[in-house]
Design a protein around this motif. Structure first.
Motif, PDB file in Angstrom:
ATOM      1  N   ARG A 144       0.847  -1.218   0.093  1.00  0.00           N
ATOM      2  CA  ARG A 144       0.019   0.014   0.025  1.00  0.00           C
ATOM      3  C   ARG A 144       0.870   1.305   0.009  1.00  0.00           C
ATOM      4  O   ARG A 144       1.735   1.262   0.837  1.00  0.00           O
ATOM      5  CB  ARG A 144      -0.847  -0.142   1.354  1.00  0.00           C
ATOM      6  N   ARG A 145       0.650   2.254  -0.769  1.00  0.00           N
ATOM      7  CA  ARG A 145       1.300   3.431  -1.014  1.00  0.00           C
ATOM      8  C   ARG A 145       0.025   4.543  -1.352  1.00  0.00           C
ATOM      9  O   ARG A 145      -0.830   4.414  -1.720  1.00  0.00           O
ATOM     10  CB  ARG A 145       2.441   3.391  -2.007  1.00  0.00           C
ATOM     11  N   SER A 146       0.296   5.912  -1.038  1.00  0.00           N
ATOM     12  CA  SER A 146      -0.298   7.000  -1.736  1.00  0.00           C
ATOM     13  C   SER A 146       0.049   6.971  -3.037  1.00  0.00           C
ATOM     14  O   SER A 146       1.173   7.123  -3.476  1.00  0.00           O
ATOM     15  CB  SER A 146      -0.276   8.417  -1.015  1.00  0.00           C
ATOM     16  N   TYR A 185      -0.475   8.631  -6.625  1.00  0.00           N
ATOM     17  CA  TYR A 185      -1.266   9.685  -7.393  1.00  0.00           C
ATOM     18  C   TYR A 185      -1.422   9.435  -8.885  1.00  0.00           C
ATOM     19  O   TYR A 185      -2.255  10.375  -9.475  1.00  0.00           O
ATOM     20  CB  TYR A 185      -0.481  11.265  -7.017  1.00  0.00           C
ATOM     21  N   TRP A 207      -7.797   0.345   1.534  1.00  0.00           N
ATOM     22  CA  TRP A 207      -6.576   0.740   0.783  1.00  0.00           C
ATOM     23  C   TRP A 207      -5.657  -0.042   0.331  1.00  0.00           C
ATOM     24  O   TRP A 207      -4.903  -0.618  -0.501  1.00  0.00           O
ATOM     25  CB  TRP A 207      -5.905   2.069   1.644  1.00  0.00           C
ATOM     26  N   ILE A 258      -5.753   9.274  -0.978  1.00  0.00           N
ATOM     27  CA  ILE A 258      -6.849   9.738   0.082  1.00  0.00           C
ATOM     28  C   ILE A 258      -6.725  11.319   0.170  1.00  0.00           C
ATOM     29  O   ILE A 258      -5.853  11.741   0.204  1.00  0.00           O
ATOM     30  CB  ILE A 258      -6.709   8.945   1.454  1.00  0.00           C
ATOM     31  N   GLN A 259      -7.953  11.689  -0.196  1.00  0.00           N
ATOM     32  CA  GLN A 259      -8.021  13.242  -0.049  1.00  0.00           C
ATOM     33  C   GLN A 259      -9.202  13.682   1.046  1.00  0.00           C
ATOM     34  O   GLN A 259     -10.105  12.805   1.219  1.00  0.00           O
ATOM     35  CB  GLN A 259      -8.528  13.830  -1.249  1.00  0.00           C
ATOM     36  N   HIS A 260      -8.951  15.030   1.460  1.00  0.00           N
ATOM     37  CA  HIS A 260     -10.028  15.664   2.426  1.00  0.00           C
ATOM     38  C   HIS A 260     -10.508  16.821   1.827  1.00  0.00           C
ATOM     39  O   HIS A 260      -9.743  17.889   2.180  1.00  0.00           O
ATOM     40  CB  HIS A 260      -9.214  15.631   3.835  1.00  0.00           C
ATOM     41  N   LYS A 311       9.779   6.595   0.516  1.00  0.00           N
ATOM     42  CA  LYS A 311       9.315   7.783   1.670  1.00  0.00           C
ATOM     43  C   LYS A 311      10.539   7.716   2.714  1.00  0.00           C
ATOM     44  O   LYS A 311      11.008   6.663   2.891  1.00  0.00           O
ATOM     45  CB  LYS A 311       7.966   7.555   2.178  1.00  0.00           C
TER      46      LYS A 311
HETATM   47  C1  LIG Z   1      -5.474  10.345   8.154  1.00  0.00           C
HETATM   48  C2  LIG Z   1      -4.687  10.794   6.739  1.00  0.00           C
HETATM   49  C3  LIG Z   1      -5.052  11.774   6.061  1.00  0.00           C
HETATM   50  C4  LIG Z   1      -4.253  11.991   4.937  1.00  0.00           C
HETATM   51  N1  LIG Z   1      -4.763  13.211   4.068  1.00  0.00           N
HETATM   52  C5  LIG Z   1      -4.353  13.183   2.864  1.00  0.00           C
HETATM   53  C6  LIG Z   1      -4.769  14.298   2.205  1.00  0.00           C
HETATM   54  O1  LIG Z   1      -5.750  14.770   2.675  1.00  0.00           O
HETATM   55  N2  LIG Z   1      -4.307  14.363   0.744  1.00  0.00           N
HETATM   56  C7  LIG Z   1      -3.332  13.658   0.416  1.00  0.00           C
HETATM   57  O2  LIG Z   1      -2.663  13.638  -0.809  1.00  0.00           O
HETATM   58  N3  LIG Z   1      -2.796  12.757   1.425  1.00  0.00           N
HETATM   59  C8  LIG Z   1      -3.293  12.204   2.586  1.00  0.00           C
HETATM   60  N4  LIG Z   1      -2.850  11.379   3.220  1.00  0.00           N
HETATM   61  C9  LIG Z   1      -1.610  10.391   2.818  1.00  0.00           C
HETATM   62  C10 LIG Z   1      -0.471  10.796   3.408  1.00  0.00           C
HETATM   63  O3  LIG Z   1       0.237  11.619   3.067  1.00  0.00           O
HETATM   64  C11 LIG Z   1       0.400   9.468   3.340  1.00  0.00           C
HETATM   65  O4  LIG Z   1      -0.204   8.280   3.564  1.00  0.00           O
HETATM   66  C12 LIG Z   1       1.748   9.474   3.989  1.00  0.00           C
HETATM   67  O5  LIG Z   1       2.610  10.499   3.376  1.00  0.00           O
HETATM   68  C13 LIG Z   1       2.581   8.195   3.895  1.00  0.00           C
HETATM   69  O6  LIG Z   1       2.869   7.884   2.376  1.00  0.00           O
HETATM   70  P1  LIG Z   1       2.298   6.525   1.966  1.00  0.00           P
HETATM   71  O7  LIG Z   1       0.750   6.678   1.765  1.00  0.00           O
HETATM   72  O8  LIG Z   1       2.612   6.369   0.603  1.00  0.00           O
HETATM   73  O9  LIG Z   1       2.771   5.718   2.769  1.00  0.00           O
HETATM   74  C14 LIG Z   1      -3.412  11.233   4.571  1.00  0.00           C
HETATM   75  C15 LIG Z   1      -3.148   9.874   5.221  1.00  0.00           C
HETATM   76  C16 LIG Z   1      -3.819   9.744   6.542  1.00  0.00           C
HETATM   77  C17 LIG Z   1      -3.655   8.391   7.180  1.00  0.00           C
END
Ligand SMILES: Cc1cc2nc3c(=O)[nH]c(=O)nc-3n(C[C@H](O)[C@H](O)[C@H](O)COP(=O)(O)O)c2cc1C
Length: 189
Positions: free
Chosen positions: A10-12, A14, A126, A138-140, A177
């Motif tokens: 799992r990663r973020s 984009y 995820w 994930i976005q907010h 990261k």
């Molecule tokens: C509670 C929470 C809120 C987050 N909010 C955002 C967000 O609004 N926008 C975004 O691009 N990433 C968001 N992230 C992603 C984090 O930035 C990301 O998980 C973190 O930098 C670690 O990177 P990885 O997901 O690749 O392991 C969020 C993650 C979590 C757990």
């Protein structure tokens, strides 16, 4: 492959494509199975998910653009819209209030627990997506988008929107990261 290997997938991500490596039905099944399995305080089951695919997914990102009156960068929105689906995570406040009224001793705890359990759900979905080769971030955009999303997508008023998970095929992988030394975060005593 162990569960720990799955966690590492799992990663973020984009750079997402509109080609979902699973059918839309399989995506819905995955979200349903995970939602059934994720734990929850008092088994209150307050977590909610709205699955948007295809045209509804793209419309969602237009709604975000409209709600922010152009303040979110067009490139960013195009990236999200160019993915395959969006999952809206929410908390059913009616369920939380019901439990609060039943268990007076924990009244002030339930909202926090509900937040934790919808967080667990997001993480589990995820990770499950990642094990299937599906990318997500994930976005907010709450609360700015809330009114429009409730109206446009028929989301019940008592479902408090928490986050938006963008889902799609994996275009390219993110870089490594930076991680703090694990000894600062996990200790044995
Ligand atoms: C509670 C929470 C809120 C987050 N909010 C955002 C967000 O609004 N926008 C975004 O691009 N990433 C968001 N992230 C992603 C984090 O930035 C990301 O998980 C973190 O930098 C670690 O990177 P990885 O997901 O690749 O392991 C969020 C993650 C979590 C757990």
């Amino acid at each position: 492959m162990t569960y720990l290997d799955d966690l590492k997938k799992r990663r973020s991500r984009y750079d997402l494509t509109s080609e979902l490596p699973m059918s839309e039905e399989a995506l819905v099944d995955l979200v349903e199975v995970v939602t059934l399995e994720v734990p929850d305080a008092f088994n209150m089951q307050s977590q909610r998910v709205v699955v948007l695919t295809g045209e509804r997914h793209r419309r969602f990102w237009q709604v975000v653009d409209e709600a922010f009156e152009g303040q979110v960068s067009a490139d960013k929105l195009a990236g999200f819209s160019g993915a395959a689906a969006t999952l809206l995570f929410a908390t059913d406040t009616a369920t939380v209030e019901d439990l609060q009224s039943q268990f007076a001793l924990y009244t002030d705890k339930f909202p926090g627990w509900a937040r934790e359990s919808v967080g667990m759900l997001q993480y589990a979905v995820w990770t499950a997506l990642a094990t299937e080769g599906v990318g997500a971030n994930i976005q907010h955009y709450n609360p700015v988008i809330d009114k429009a999303v409730h109206e446009e997508f028929g989301v019940p008023a008592e479902w408090e929107l928490v986050s938006q998970m963008v889902v799609g095929g994996i275009g390219s992988e993110p870089g490594e990261k930076e991680l703090k030394p694990i000894s600062e975060r996990v200790v044995t005593r």
